[in-house]
Scaffold this motif. Structure first.
Motif, PDB file in Angstrom:
ATOM      1  N   GLU A 129      10.653  -4.276  -9.458  1.00  0.00           N
ATOM      2  CA  GLU A 129      10.005  -4.921 -10.606  1.00  0.00           C
ATOM      3  C   GLU A 129       8.513  -5.118 -10.341  1.00  0.00           C
ATOM      4  N   GLU A 130       8.228  -5.532  -9.090  1.00  0.00           N
ATOM      5  CA  GLU A 130       6.833  -5.753  -8.725  1.00  0.00           C
ATOM      6  C   GLU A 130       6.022  -4.470  -8.912  1.00  0.00           C
ATOM      7  N   THR A 132       5.978  -2.400 -11.172  1.00  0.00           N
ATOM      8  CA  THR A 132       5.534  -2.091 -12.535  1.00  0.00           C
ATOM      9  C   THR A 132       4.047  -2.369 -12.728  1.00  0.00           C
ATOM     10  N   TYR A 133       3.536  -3.308 -11.947  1.00  0.00           N
ATOM     11  CA  TYR A 133       2.094  -3.599 -12.066  1.00  0.00           C
ATOM     12  C   TYR A 133       1.252  -2.398 -11.726  1.00  0.00           C
ATOM     13  N   ILE A 134       1.691  -1.532 -10.909  1.00  0.00           N
ATOM     14  CA  ILE A 134       0.935  -0.340 -10.521  1.00  0.00           C
ATOM     15  C   ILE A 134       0.652   0.516 -11.729  1.00  0.00           C
ATOM     16  N   ASP A 135       1.620   0.514 -12.693  1.00  0.00           N
ATOM     17  CA  ASP A 135       1.392   1.302 -13.893  1.00  0.00           C
ATOM     18  C   ASP A 135       0.114   0.875 -14.630  1.00  0.00           C
ATOM     19  N   GLU A 136      -0.223  -0.392 -14.519  1.00  0.00           N
ATOM     20  CA  GLU A 136      -1.428  -0.893 -15.170  1.00  0.00           C
ATOM     21  C   GLU A 136      -2.633  -0.050 -14.796  1.00  0.00           C
ATOM     22  N   THR A 140      -5.189   1.769 -17.526  1.00  0.00           N
ATOM     23  CA  THR A 140      -6.621   1.438 -17.615  1.00  0.00           C
ATOM     24  C   THR A 140      -7.481   2.642 -17.315  1.00  0.00           C
TER      25      THR A 140
END
Lengths: 146, 158
Positions: A129-130, A132-136, A140
């Motif tokens: 789950e953590e 998923t932030y990489i997708d940000e 961007t």
């Protein structure tokens, strides 16, 4: 019995016209001690018949057994049915509860392992789950470099 | 074994030898046993058994196997007076010996009537014959025994 009646019976006897009862009278008369002298010569005949009648066989008759077994064929079927039910019942009851000490330990170990693996996989999912932030970053960068 | 002794006596009358007679009875019972289902259909199983025994014994008698039959006498009953006893034994023995010389049919009829005391109708059924023929055979057999016995007695006196 008077001897002239016996004589009459004897005459009929030798012609084959006496009845079973009359012949019985003759046999009884000649088995007595007091036989009229002129009739004595007939005595051995009736005594012989009487003796022959008493003769018995000494042997045991042997008969084969298989026919008795055939007569009770249903007994064997009933017996095998009872045995089948018994065996089946034994097997089924043992399948549920009859575990040995070793098997019970193995089962406990299996349960523990399963719980441990479950915990690992839960932690794993948390980690995923953590990620998923990489997708940000991707989104961007796409906006800037469009 | 309900008729064992009767069948045995008949077999012995025909075959004379005790061993042969016992074998015959055994054999007849075996045959009856094998045909158990059939025998219940007969209204008179006793007569049927007698007929079978008679036929079997006659067959035995005619077969070569029975070529060397031996005569075996049984023991006889005793009476009080020794002298009378000896006399009676001789007489009775004589009767048995005379019976052995009779033709088979007469011997069988005499056995069935005077020893086993069957009615004429029963004997006729057993031997597949008629009552008149049975009476004739029986009369002949009895007369033969009487004549032979008389001859023996006269011989003893003279």
């Amino acid at each position: 019995m008077e001897s002239n009646k016996i004589e009459m019976l004897l005459d009929a006897y030798f012609e084959g016209t006496t009845t079973i009862q009359e012949e019985q009278q003759l046999r009884e008369y000649f088995s007595n001690e007091t036989v009229a002298p002129h009739l004595e010569s007939y005595a051995p005949m009736f005594q012989a018949f009487e003796q022959a009648h008493k003769e018995c066989s000494q042997q045991e008759i042997e008969l084969p057994k298989p026919l008795i077994a055939q007569r009770r064929w249903w007994l064997s079927i009933a017996a095998s049915a009872v045995i089948a039910i018994g065996v089946a019942g034994y097997v089924f009851t043992n399948a549920n509860q009859g575990l040995t000490q070793e098997e019970q330990e193995a089962l406990a170990a299996f349960e523990k392992t399963k719980a441990a693996l479950q915990q690992i996989s839960m932690n794993f999912n948390e980690g995923a789950e953590e990620l998923t932030y990489i997708d940000e970053f991707n989104t961007t960068t796409k906006k800037i470099l469009k | 074994m309900p008729y064992k002794d009767k069948l045995f006596r008949l077999a012995k009358r025909i075959l004379v030898s005790r061993d042969e007679a016992e074998d015959a009875v055994q054999e007849v019972y075996l045959k009856l046993w094998k045909g158990k289902q059939k025998i219940s259909k007969y209204d008179n199983p006793e007569a049927f058994a007698v007929t079978m025994t008679k036929n079997y014994c006659l067959d035995r008698l005619r077969s070569k196997q029975a070529g060397n039959l031996k005569i075996v006498h049984s023991n006889y009953e005793h009476s009080d007076n020794v002298e009378r006893k000896v006399e009676a034994r001789d007489g009775v023995n004589m009767v048995f010996e005379i019976m052995e010389t009779l033709p088979e049919t007469q011997r069988i009829v005499l056995q069935l009537r005077d020893v086993e005391q069957y009615e004429f109708a029963e004997i006729a059924k057993m031997l597949d014959s008629n009552e008149t023929a049975i009476r004739v055979n029986l009369s002949r057999a009895r007369k033969t025994v009487r004549e032979a016995l008389k001859k023996q007695y006269n011989y003893g006196i003279k």
